[in-house]
Design a protein around this motif. Structure first.
Motif, mmCIF file in Angstrom:
data_model
loop_
_atom_site.group_PDB
_atom_site.id
_atom_site.type_symbol
_atom_site.label_atom_id
_atom_site.label_comp_id
_atom_site.label_asym_id
_atom_site.label_seq_id
_atom_site.Cartn_x
_atom_site.Cartn_y
_atom_site.Cartn_z
ATOM 1 N N LYS A 159 1.077 -1.113 0.379
ATOM 2 C CA LYS A 159 -0.380 0.138 0.134
ATOM 3 C C LYS A 159 1.091 1.139 -0.042
ATOM 4 C CE LYS A 159 -3.723 2.522 2.233
ATOM 5 N NZ LYS A 159 -4.860 2.076 3.729
ATOM 6 N N ALA A 160 0.948 2.361 -1.099
ATOM 7 C CA ALA A 160 1.083 3.603 -0.936
ATOM 8 C C ALA A 160 0.881 4.448 0.293
ATOM 9 C CB ALA A 160 0.944 4.574 -2.368
ATOM 10 N N VAL A 161 2.106 5.329 0.016
ATOM 11 C CA VAL A 161 1.756 6.397 1.962
ATOM 12 C C VAL A 161 0.659 7.522 0.821
ATOM 13 C CG1 VAL A 161 2.472 7.686 3.106
ATOM 14 C CG2 VAL A 161 4.010 5.733 2.675
ATOM 15 N N THR A 162 0.141 7.566 1.390
ATOM 16 C CA THR A 162 -1.043 8.497 1.018
ATOM 17 C C THR A 162 -0.899 9.507 0.499
ATOM 18 O OG1 THR A 162 -2.488 7.173 1.770
ATOM 19 C CG2 THR A 162 -3.606 9.423 1.600
ATOM 20 N N ASP A 163 -0.560 10.334 -0.554
ATOM 21 C CA ASP A 163 -0.971 11.352 -0.471
ATOM 22 C C ASP A 163 -1.386 12.405 0.412
ATOM 23 O OD1 ASP A 163 -0.103 14.475 -1.232
ATOM 24 O OD2 ASP A 163 0.169 13.922 -3.318
ATOM 25 N N PRO A 164 -1.356 13.443 1.215
ATOM 26 C CA PRO A 164 -2.133 13.962 1.856
ATOM 27 C C PRO A 164 -2.651 15.663 1.075
ATOM 28 C CG PRO A 164 0.058 14.326 2.552
ATOM 29 C CD PRO A 164 -0.390 14.038 2.263
ATOM 30 N N CYS A 165 -2.064 15.455 0.019
ATOM 31 C CA CYS A 165 -2.518 16.768 -0.847
ATOM 32 C C CYS A 165 -3.508 16.160 -1.974
ATOM 33 C CB CYS A 165 -1.999 17.388 -1.574
ATOM 34 S SG CYS A 165 -0.335 17.954 -0.576
ATOM 35 N N THR A 318 -11.204 -4.650 -7.962
ATOM 36 C CA THR A 318 -10.175 -4.059 -8.059
ATOM 37 C C THR A 318 -10.490 -2.624 -8.659
ATOM 38 O OG1 THR A 318 -9.075 -5.849 -9.690
ATOM 39 C CG2 THR A 318 -8.335 -3.106 -10.429
ATOM 40 N N LEU A 319 -11.577 -2.282 -8.861
ATOM 41 C CA LEU A 319 -11.862 -0.892 -8.779
ATOM 42 C C LEU A 319 -12.644 -0.461 -7.729
ATOM 43 C CD1 LEU A 319 -14.848 -1.113 -11.486
ATOM 44 C CD2 LEU A 319 -12.143 -0.252 -11.588
ATOM 45 N N ALA A 320 -12.847 -1.228 -6.730
ATOM 46 C CA ALA A 320 -13.363 -0.816 -5.487
ATOM 47 C C ALA A 320 -12.219 -0.843 -4.665
ATOM 48 C CB ALA A 320 -13.646 -1.952 -4.447
ATOM 49 N N LEU A 321 -10.674 -1.948 -5.095
ATOM 50 C CA LEU A 321 -9.635 -1.359 -4.211
ATOM 51 C C LEU A 321 -8.763 -0.192 -4.630
ATOM 52 C CD1 LEU A 321 -7.693 -4.925 -4.497
ATOM 53 C CD2 LEU A 321 -8.714 -3.299 -2.466
ATOM 54 N N LYS A 322 -8.753 0.058 -5.876
ATOM 55 C CA LYS A 322 -8.190 1.142 -6.577
ATOM 56 C C LYS A 322 -8.507 2.739 -5.807
ATOM 57 C CE LYS A 322 -6.785 0.440 -11.119
ATOM 58 N NZ LYS A 322 -5.661 0.654 -11.100
ATOM 59 N N VAL A 323 -9.820 3.032 -5.390
ATOM 60 C CA VAL A 323 -10.556 3.638 -4.465
ATOM 61 C C VAL A 323 -10.243 3.697 -3.222
ATOM 62 C CG1 VAL A 323 -12.850 5.465 -3.632
ATOM 63 C CG2 VAL A 323 -12.615 3.765 -6.021
ATOM 64 N N GLN A 324 -10.144 2.613 -2.527
ATOM 65 C CA GLN A 324 -9.297 2.632 -1.200
ATOM 66 C C GLN A 324 -8.314 2.844 -1.074
ATOM 67 O OE1 GLN A 324 -11.154 -1.396 -0.030
ATOM 68 N NE2 GLN A 324 -13.077 -0.188 -1.098
#
Length: 586
Positions: A159-165, A318-324
């Motif tokens: 899982k990527a580190v979420t970009d807060p921006c 796959t679509l749901a995971l991309k959003v999440q």
């Protein structure tokens, strides 16, 4: 298809009874598949040796640390090594290797081996002398990760580190751009496209590599060139230099498994092989919302062989995971009570000629396939289920020595299916074997519904992975030998190279204590007279703390005895790689 995936394979699967054909041994009691349970469940660390108070490792001869190394410093200039034995003077060219080179992204760590940044290795062989180089593939995701010093795109198991921006609406918008939402980290294999060299992964981005310097020269977006969203990392190179690969294309009616041809272009043409790419066969996915995962496919003179296994990629998930912002591995589903479907597709018409049903199995690599007297023979490195993918999680590798089930999770065997293309008219279901070939214990019978069930025979009783053959002459043709590395982590020496005689069903091994070879690549001798007249080239690493060491091993393919090696000491750890290609000097 079942309403939900199974997490444990049923031991009551309908089987074709035969004392000769291959059958999986019973599953360990109550073992679950972490990969099918959202890929987060790790094996218990409080069982087996730990419960008894004995903390001895379960697999003392296997060192998983070779997968966990990260290269800190590239070797851009050819490094000289120490040679023992003899490097044949006729062996001149370049051996390129590809694989995960670093698990680090700043202070973050990739969670699955398939996510590590691609590292290219080069062994230059010239008149008995061998040199070594390594460089990171300069993919877009690698450059962005280095600049950001963190995980910026969610990968297969990380899982990527979420970009807060970035807002959720911005994340949703990137779903519709493959360039923005998918990683172009081509870390799996190396293949020639014409006279050019490309690094490949499973996303539709491939990277052109300079054969001498390992510099990344260009990136080709195959999705932009032709309608595929993923493809296998093992295309087939034909005698005329045309290339075929299997991809997944999306249509209004659902996903299709599509064979793409990249035809060789004329020397004076301004167009590339990619400009002229075209889909030559396309079959609808067996399950419209859950297309099967494909890592390899088969090709013979007249047919494509497409194996739809019960490991599928859920499109809604796959679509749901991309959003999440969750890893792609969570979208895979294992339907353990479903059969595996083998499709034989005409190369002439692009249509399915015949389909076959086989007992449930998981696979990554097809060894070879060929036509023989009205049959298609296909050899596969098969596993009971996809739990070997769990074995490649970083946390699982770190804890393998305290996991009593790890070896069972990685247990696979090479098996052979024989597919009768023109079977006799339907007899009473199950009463006669439809295969007329000799020297095989495989079975094919009619089921009550009129479908044909095929049952494999085992080619040897050793775990085999990353199989290779005398590819230039025997790919898609009747053959006898293949070469592989051991996948039996509980073996006395888990670092073995294996030679399998598919005719006699025998095998030979090369092994050395604390030596862990990579994929064995066959190079034929000049004017080779027999199928195994040549050399085996393999990268070798050492375990148990010898991290800054790499070598090139050369074995006589016929006698399976070592004839020479060149070993190098590097300034940085050398991690294990996956696949490669030998490019002879012209």
């Amino acid at each position: 298809m079942s309403s939900k995936p199974k997490t444990v394979l049923s031991e009551k699967l309908e089987r074709v009874t035969s004392s000769q054909a291959f059958t999986w041994s019973p599953l360990p009691a109550k073992r679950k598949l972490a990969f099918t349970e959202k890929n987060q469940t790790q094996p218990s660390q409080n069982s087996g040796n730990e419960e008894s108070g004995n903390k001895e490792p379960y697999y003392p001869n296997c060192d998983s640390e070779i997968w966990l190394r990260s290269c800190k410093q590239e070797v851009t200039e050819p490094l000289q090594g120490e040679t023992k034995g003899k490097i044949p003077t006729w062996l001149n060219g370049t051996l390129l290797r590809n694989g995960p080179g670093s698990l680090q992204a700043g202070e973050n760590e990739f969670q699955h081996i398939f996510d590590g940044s691609a590292l290219l290795h080069r062994f230059g062989i010239n008149n008995g002398n061998v040199t070594y180089q390594c460089r990171f593939l300069q993919s877009e995701i690698y450059k962005k990760t280095c600049n950001a010093n963190r995980l910026i795109i969610t990968e297969f198991g990380t899982k990527a580190v979420t970009d807060p921006c970035q807002s959720i609406f911005q994340r949703i918008s990137t779903m519709f751009s493959l360039n923005a939402s998918a990683s172009d980290n081509s870390l799996v294999s190396i293949y020639p496209f014409g006279d050019q060299v490309y690094a490949c992964g499973e996303m539709p981005f491939i990277h052109k590599i300079d054969l001498q310097s390992l510099e990344t020269l260009d990136r080709v977006d195959l999705h932009d060139q032709i309608n595929i969203v993923i493809h296998t990392s093992h295309p087939h190179i034909m005698e005329n230099s045309s290339v075929y690969n299997l991809g997944l294309s999306l249509h209004a009616s659902g996903p299709y498994h599509s064979v793409v041809c990249f035809p060789k272009t004329l020397e004076d043409s301004d167009q590339s092989m990619f400009d002229n790419a075209k889909i030559v066969a396309s079959i609808p996915a067996r399950w419209p919302l859950h297309p099967s995962y494909m890592h390899t496919f088969g090709i013979t003179d007249n047919y494509f062989v497409i194996v739809e296994q019960p490991l599928s990629l859920s499109i809604p998930a796959t679509l749901a995971l991309k959003v999440q912002n969750e890893p792609l591995s969570g979208a895979f589903r294992w339907y353990g009570n479903e059969y595996t479907q083998v499709n034989v597709v005409s190369r002439k018409t692009g249509e399915i000629v015949r389909t076959f049903q086989a007992e449930t199995f998981f696979f990554l690599h097809i060894i070879n396939q060929y036509e023989d007297s009205g049959h298609v023979v296909i050899d596969v490195c098969a596993y009971r289920d996809p739990s070997m993918l769990d074995c490649m999680y970083v946390e699982t590798l770190k804890n393998m020595q305290s996991n009593p089930d790890y070896a069972k999770m990685f247990r696979g065997r090479p098996i052979r299916f024989v597919l009768p293309l023109n079977p006799q008219s339907q007899q009473i279901a199950g009463e006669s074997n439809l295969i007329t070939l000799r020297n095989t214990q495989a079975l094919a019978i009619y089921l009550p519904n009129g479908n044909i069930h095929v049952k494999a025979e085992k080619l040897c009783n050793l775990g085999c992975e990353t199989p290779r053959i005398y590819y230039e002459r025997y790919s898609g043709r009747k053959y006898r030998y293949f070469y592989a590395i051991s996948s039996d982590v509980d073996a006395e020496n888990p670092g073995a190279i294996i030679k399998v005689d598919t005719k006699e069903k025998t095998c030979r091994t090369w092994q050395q204590e604390n030596c862990f070879p990579g994929e064995p690549i066959f190079v034929p001798s000049p004017q080779a007279k027999t199928e195994d007249d040549g050399l085996i080239l393999s990268i070798i690493l050492r375990g148990h703390g010898e991290t800054n060491h790499v070598g090139l091993l050369i074995i006589d393919a016929r006698t399976f005895e070592e004839i020479g090696r060149t070993e190098f000491q590097t300034d940085s750890p050398v991690p294990r790689c996956l696949h490669g290609w030998f490019f002879p000097r012209s």
